[in-house]
Motif scaffolding. Structure first.
Motif, PDB file in Angstrom:
ATOM      1  N   ASN A   1      11.700 -76.670-105.269  1.00 12.51           N
ATOM      2  CA  ASN A   1      12.457 -75.853-105.693  1.00 12.51           C
ATOM      3  C   ASN A   1      11.877 -75.437-106.864  1.00 12.51           C
ATOM      4  O   ASN A   1      13.167 -75.085-107.425  1.00 12.51           O
ATOM      5  N   ALA A   2      10.738 -74.733-106.782  1.00 11.55           N
ATOM      6  CA  ALA A   2      10.219 -73.770-107.485  1.00 11.55           C
ATOM      7  C   ALA A   2       9.410 -73.137-107.085  1.00 11.55           C
ATOM      8  O   ALA A   2       8.654 -73.123-106.534  1.00 11.55           O
ATOM      9  N   GLY A   3       8.800 -71.752-107.828  1.00 15.29           N
ATOM     10  CA  GLY A   3       8.362 -70.803-107.231  1.00 15.29           C
ATOM     11  C   GLY A   3       7.825 -70.109-108.287  1.00 15.29           C
ATOM     12  O   GLY A   3       9.008 -69.481-109.630  1.00 15.29           O
ATOM     13  N   ARG A   4       7.049 -68.244-107.867  1.00 14.21           N
ATOM     14  CA  ARG A   4       6.948 -67.830-108.375  1.00 14.21           C
ATOM     15  C   ARG A   4       6.762 -66.541-107.503  1.00 14.21           C
ATOM     16  O   ARG A   4       6.015 -66.930-106.809  1.00 14.21           O
ATOM     17  N   ILE A   5       6.960 -65.217-108.685  1.00 11.73           N
ATOM     18  CA  ILE A   5       6.145 -63.883-107.635  1.00 11.73           C
ATOM     19  C   ILE A   5       4.993 -63.630-108.644  1.00 11.73           C
ATOM     20  O   ILE A   5       5.287 -63.043-109.759  1.00 11.73           O
ATOM     21  N   PRO A   6       4.009 -63.387-108.272  1.00 17.65           N
ATOM     22  CA  PRO A   6       2.687 -63.251-109.477  1.00 17.65           C
ATOM     23  C   PRO A   6       3.183 -61.473-109.961  1.00 17.65           C
ATOM     24  O   PRO A   6       2.764 -61.687-110.672  1.00 17.65           O
ATOM     25  N   ALA A   7       3.375 -60.492-109.327  1.00 17.43           N
ATOM     26  CA  ALA A   7       3.986 -59.355-109.910  1.00 17.43           C
ATOM     27  C   ALA A   7       4.787 -59.139-109.349  1.00 17.43           C
ATOM     28  O   ALA A   7       5.165 -59.121-107.811  1.00 17.43           O
ATOM     29  N   ILE A   8       5.826 -58.153-109.521  1.00 17.93           N
ATOM     30  CA  ILE A   8       6.896 -57.695-109.084  1.00 17.93           C
ATOM     31  C   ILE A   8       7.285 -56.044-109.885  1.00 17.93           C
ATOM     32  O   ILE A   8       7.253 -56.055-111.201  1.00 17.93           O
ATOM     33  N   PRO A   9       5.627 -55.325-109.096  1.00 21.28           N
ATOM     34  CA  PRO A   9       5.456 -54.020-109.816  1.00 21.28           C
ATOM     35  C   PRO A   9       6.669 -52.695-109.668  1.00 21.28           C
ATOM     36  O   PRO A   9       6.865 -53.195-108.601  1.00 21.28           O
ATOM     37  N   ILE A  10       7.703 -52.554-111.954  1.00 19.87           N
ATOM     38  CA  ILE A  10       8.513 -51.811-111.206  1.00 19.87           C
ATOM     39  C   ILE A  10       8.159 -50.241-111.753  1.00 19.87           C
ATOM     40  O   ILE A  10       7.304 -50.621-113.543  1.00 19.87           O
ATOM     41  N   LYS A  11       8.244 -48.999-111.494  1.00 22.42           N
ATOM     42  CA  LYS A  11       7.899 -47.916-112.105  1.00 22.42           C
ATOM     43  C   LYS A  11       9.052 -46.671-112.650  1.00 22.42           C
ATOM     44  O   LYS A  11      10.199 -46.986-111.372  1.00 22.42           O
ATOM     45  N   GLU A  12       9.335 -46.202-113.605  1.00 20.24           N
ATOM     46  CA  GLU A  12      10.590 -45.237-113.729  1.00 20.24           C
ATOM     47  C   GLU A  12      10.152 -44.079-113.115  1.00 20.24           C
ATOM     48  O   GLU A  12       9.071 -43.486-113.013  1.00 20.24           O
ATOM     49  N   ILE A  13      11.790 -44.014-112.617  1.00 24.49           N
ATOM     50  CA  ILE A  13      11.689 -42.580-111.693  1.00 24.49           C
ATOM     51  C   ILE A  13      12.208 -41.402-113.328  1.00 24.49           C
ATOM     52  O   ILE A  13      13.324 -41.295-114.001  1.00 24.49           O
ATOM     53  N   LEU A  14      11.704 -40.483-113.159  1.00 29.71           N
ATOM     54  CA  LEU A  14      12.039 -39.728-114.350  1.00 29.71           C
ATOM     55  C   LEU A  14      13.531 -38.864-113.546  1.00 29.71           C
ATOM     56  O   LEU A  14      12.527 -38.292-112.409  1.00 29.71           O
ATOM     57  N   PRO A  15      13.917 -38.045-114.269  1.00 22.60           N
ATOM     58  CA  PRO A  15      15.175 -37.413-113.856  1.00 22.60           C
ATOM     59  C   PRO A  15      14.616 -35.628-114.010  1.00 22.60           C
ATOM     60  O   PRO A  15      13.640 -35.251-113.857  1.00 22.60           O
TER      61      PRO A  15
END
Length: 212
Positions: A198-212
């Motif tokens: 009942n536990a776990g992890r995602i080592p990395a969730i990379p997120i990047k900004e989108i410039l307007p």
């Protein structure tokens, strides 16, 4: 902004995020030992790793479902920066005088929300394209105006005054608001690690900004 879903990454998972603004600077070392520096990017671009906010099986599934709904990198979404999400500092209260967004000329009705970062040495201005609806406050020459005198475009971050309330020439227009960062996943793959019952992890969730 094309290819964008007006939904926010789960806020409770974003609170464990690491990351912040990134800039690109070219540095050329000269023969006399000095150097020339040139900004490659006009604006900073924010990058985050949201993997540290995932703790439980429920968290894992919520991220997985959100990732699939965005089709990986294909569609952008809103993300609240855990440190920088208001027109004021993180411990302050939003007010209508927080940020300068323009000066009236008696004709212009639409103004873009911006945020200025600065000190005595310099400043940088950032376009705020994803304000949070219901949080925007506006003042003209220091007097806050009622929300029925302007219209907010929450998908672009513009404020448009009603035709009968155009700011007069020379009037200072300021605003306060909460805002999200327009981002996308910076990967087309999510690796899930079921480390315990009942536990776990995602080592990395990379997120990047989108410039307007």
């Amino acid at each position: 902004m094309t290819g964008f879903h007006e939904v926010r990454f789960p806020l409770r998972l974003a609170l464990g995020t690491s990351g912040g603004p990134v800039r690109r600077t070219d540095i050329v070392n000269l023969s006399n030992g000095r150097e020339n520096r040139n900004a490659r990017w006009r604006n900073a671009r924010r990058v985050y790793d949201a993997g540290s906010g995932v703790r439980s099986i429920a968290d894992l599934y919520e991220v997985l479902e959100f990732f699939e709904a965005r089709m990986g990198e294909l569609y952008g979404f809103r993300f609240r920066d855990p440190l920088d999400w208001k027109s004021c500092g993180p411990t302050g209260n939003v007010s209508a005088d927080d940020q300068w967004i323009g000066t009236g000329d008696g004709v212009q009705r639409t103004f873009q929300l911006i945020k200025t970062y600065g000190d005595n040495g310099g400043e940088a201005r950032r376009t705020i394209a994803k304000p949070v609806a219901g949080t925007v406050r506006v003042s003209v020459d220091g007097e806050e105006i009622s929300s029925d005198r302007f219209t907010l475009q929450a998908a672009t971050g513009t404020v448009t005054f009603e035709a009968t309330h155009v700011p007069p020439e020379g009037a200072e227009i300021r605003a306060g608001y909460e805002f999200d960062v327009p981002v996308r996943f910076d990967t087309d793959r999510i690796d899930v690690n079921l480390s315990a019952f009942n536990a776990g992890r995602i080592p990395a969730i990379p997120i990047k900004e989108i410039l307007p």
